[in-house]
Design a protein around this motif. Structure first.
Motif, PDB file in Angstrom:
ATOM      1  N   THR A  98      13.335  41.628  36.117  1.00  0.00           N
ATOM      2  CA  THR A  98      13.722  40.752  37.224  1.00  0.00           C
ATOM      3  C   THR A  98      12.751  40.863  38.398  1.00  0.00           C
ATOM      4  N   THR A 143      10.262  37.607  35.565  1.00  0.00           N
ATOM      5  CA  THR A 143      11.107  36.463  35.929  1.00  0.00           C
ATOM      6  C   THR A 143      11.093  36.309  37.443  1.00  0.00           C
ATOM      7  N   GLY A 159      13.519  36.234  39.549  1.00  0.00           N
ATOM      8  CA  GLY A 159      14.499  37.010  40.304  1.00  0.00           C
ATOM      9  C   GLY A 159      15.481  36.109  41.056  1.00  0.00           C
ATOM     10  N   ASP A 204      18.165  33.663  34.931  1.00  0.00           N
ATOM     11  CA  ASP A 204      16.987  34.027  35.721  1.00  0.00           C
ATOM     12  C   ASP A 204      15.774  33.397  35.033  1.00  0.00           C
ATOM     13  N   SER A 239      14.823  46.626  31.390  1.00  0.00           N
ATOM     14  CA  SER A 239      15.714  45.760  32.155  1.00  0.00           C
ATOM     15  C   SER A 239      17.108  46.367  32.261  1.00  0.00           C
ATOM     16  N   ASP A 263      19.519  44.280  32.574  1.00  0.00           N
ATOM     17  CA  ASP A 263      20.298  43.147  32.105  1.00  0.00           C
ATOM     18  C   ASP A 263      20.907  43.435  30.731  1.00  0.00           C
TER      19      ASP A 263
END
Length: 628
Positions: free
Chosen positions: A330, A334, A336, A446, A471, A473
């Motif tokens: 993030t 990506t 974010g 995201d 990550s 995530d």
């Protein structure tokens, strides 16, 4: 050229003209000596003064001492032999100063490349008082103040645009020549140049904590962190210079004494002293001592110009050995920021579904709520919404236009006893129910940065053996991003401490001379940035803690710059090794020739000054990184 460089050039030209002109003046004896001392002292008086100061301060062995001994010795030898040939002594000093001028110009060019970055330092900030603008020192502006930036002015402090539209020149910060648009609500960093409209900016930091201050601090301190190559050359010069001085002394006196005492031959001191002086000129370590730090300095300058800030030459050296690159997801690979990527409805128009969701989420500041409101794109009439109730970890319920609306995750639907349709898309799923009936769901994700996939391909093309993503995530989301970008490995659902453990585990698997780089942007990445062999932070939007902990800072958050930074470092180290091999190789050959009498003072001049000039010109190549 600077004033000092112009003065040196004038001294060199005057000395050269006088040296050549004296060949046509028919004088001898003391008059010849005095006339030849004019060009010698014109070009070399500062070297003699530095050598004398070194002797007085007991710091004898440096290049000035070698030049002074060699040239004064050559003059003394000419007087002893009554040859009247003082040209070689003048030539040694003349060409040495030419080499020094080249070196000074090259360093100046490197400094100018970095000083372009220093031009981002703002001189003032505009504060509006009673309709008039007052210029104040940026240090005096408090956080939360509103400053005015007019066209052509630098943005002095980080902040958020509260009024106005404009385009910004960010090339000094990011190396990117294309201007960027700025409008109300956009974050803006100091150091940019406002090109068109007037902007009113509410400051979010004090000047000392702003981006421009941090950049300047990083650049100013970069030269204090030495690489292993530079430290080796410094140690080498400290041992090497005294050693060659004693070797030259031995060469001047031992062979003549052996000839006289052992063989009964004439000692021939003149020949051996000349060889010793030639040996001294050849042995001067200028090429190494000057070109190696200059190569790193030029490399850091070139990288800065490309929007990559390297905090020291030691990090440039480590970066060149990187074979494993580990990414945080993030904000790094990506953006974010969450965006709506899909709307799946059940007997309701997409726009109406999104409108109900946006209205229900209108009182929330959660990033997911904000992304739904942004996707709706219209002004929300909050008077249409009543009875808003947020259920922590589940979602929200509200009454919109008299209808009961529920927006949230699976848990919210279960809590309300509503059967929802599962979604196979990867991302955060927001289910929507209206008046107790399931209406559809919105997919939020995201978004991957535009250059992330290209950045991974560029790293592999640059010889990176393994790319890894860490990550916090969920596994499904992390694996989808990794697959999309072509990463070799992915680890998901990690806490900050877990990321440190994973990096340590990866460090344990790498080969002996390989280095591991970690790329991150968040405050929770600071421990991992510090633990990796080389930490790379996303600078423009990255957290202060991440930038502070990192060794390399990318000023425009573009992951494509990582591969460029590695190529810059490898070019720089390649130039360093070329200069080391070239300088030492040529000197060893010429030293051997000088010791046996096959090299004269002119070859010595090439071995010293010629090699230094070539090495310096080679070092300057590290500045040119645009096409890497």
């Amino acid at each position: 050229m600077t004033k000092k460089q112009k003065k040196m050039l004038a001294r060199i030209l005057v000395a050269a003209v006088l040296m050549i002109g004296l060949h046509f003046v028919p004088v001898s004896g003391a008059a010849r000596f005095l006339l030849y001392m004019i060009p010698y002292l014109t070009v070399g008086y500062d070297i003699l003064l530095k050598a004398w100061k070194g002797i007085r301060n007991r710091q004898v062995f440096d290049e000035c001492f070698l030049m002074a001994v060699a040239t004064v010795g050559a003059i003394a030898l000419a007087l002893y032999e009554q040859s009247g040939d003082y040209t070689e002594a003048i030539a040694v000093m003349l060409f040495y100063q030419i080499g020094e001028l080249f070196q000074s110009y090259a360093v100046g060019k490197s400094r100018r490349n970095i000083s372009e970055l220093m031009d981002i330092r703002p001189d003032y900030a505009n504060i509006e008082t009673d309709g008039t603008l007052t210029r104040v020192d940026p240090d005096e502006v408090e956080t939360g103040s509103v400053i005015v930036v007019q066209p052509g002015e630098k943005v002095p402090i980080d902040g958020i645009v509260v009024e106005g539209n404009s385009t910004l020149n960010t090339s000094a910060l990011t190396g990117e020549s294309v201007p960027r648009d700025a409008k109300a609500g956009d974050e803006i960093i100091s150091g940019c140049i406002n090109l068109t409209g007037v902007l009113k900016i509410q400051t979010t930091k004090e000047f000392g904590e702003s981006t421009v201050s941090k950049i300047l601090d990083l650049v100013e301190n970069a030269s204090s962190r030495k690489s292993r190559s530079e430290e080796f050359i410094s140690r080498f010069a400290r041992i090497y210079t005294p050693a060659v001085c004693y070797a030259a002394l031995a060469l001047a006196f031992l062979p003549p004494l052996v000839r006289f005492l052992a063989l009964g031959l004439s000692p021939d001191f003149g020949t051996w002293v000349y060889r010793a002086l030639t040996f001294l000129v050849i042995s001067c370590p200028c090429a190494l001592v000057i070109s190696i730090p200059l190569s790193f300095f030029a490399g850091i300058g070139g990288a800065s110009n490309a929007g990559v800030l390297v905090k020291g030459s030691n990090y440039l050296e480590t970066l060149s050995q990187t074979k494993i690159v580990v990414f945080d997801k993030t904000g790094t690979l990506t953006r974010g920021v969450f965006e709506v990527i899909g709307i799946h409805h059940n007997q309701m128009e997409e726009e109406q579904l999104l409108e109900y969701a946006a209205l229900a989420e209108s009182a929330s500041s959660h990033p997911i709520s904000k992304s739904i409101q942004k996707a709706y794109g219209k002004e929300l009439d909050r008077s249409r919404v009543t009875e808003i109730r947020e259920i922590s970890g589940n979602g929200v319920t509200a009454r919109v236009d008299g209808h009961e609306v529920a927006a949230g995750n699976d848990k919210l639907m279960d809590h309300l006893g509503i059967s929802c349709i599962p979604c196979h898309s990867v991302g955060t799923i927001i289910h929507l129910a209206i008046d107790g009936r399931y209406a559809g769901h919105i997919v939020i994700s995201d978004v991957v940065k535009p250059h992330s996939a290209e950045a991974i391909r560029a790293l592999k093309a640059a010889g990176i053996r393994k790319t890894v993503m860490l990550s916090g995530d969920i596994r499904k989301v992390a694996e989808k991003v990794a697959e999309e970008l072509g990463l070799d490995e992915v680890y998901s659902e990690l806490l900050p401490a877990d990321k440190v453990e994973k990096v340590e585990e990866l460090i344990g698997t790498k080969k002996e001379k390989e280095k591991l780089a970690f790329v991150g942007d968040g405050i929770n990445d600071a421990p991992v940035l510090g633990r990796a062999d080389i930490g790379i932070a996303m600078g423009a939007m990255g957290s202060d803690a991440a930038i502070e902990a990192a060794d390399v800072v990318l000023m425009d958050d573009d992951p494509l710059k990582i591969a460029k930074a590695i190529r810059i470092s490898r070019k720089c180290l390649g130039i360093v090794y070329q200069n080391i091999v070239f300088a030492i190789g040529i000197k060893l050959i010429c030293l051997a020739l000088g010791a046996v009498g096959l090299a004269n003072m002119w070859l010595a001049i090439f071995a010293d000054v010629g090699v230094m000039v070539i090495a310096v010109l080679n070092a300057v190549r590290a500045l040119f990184v645009k096409n890497l």
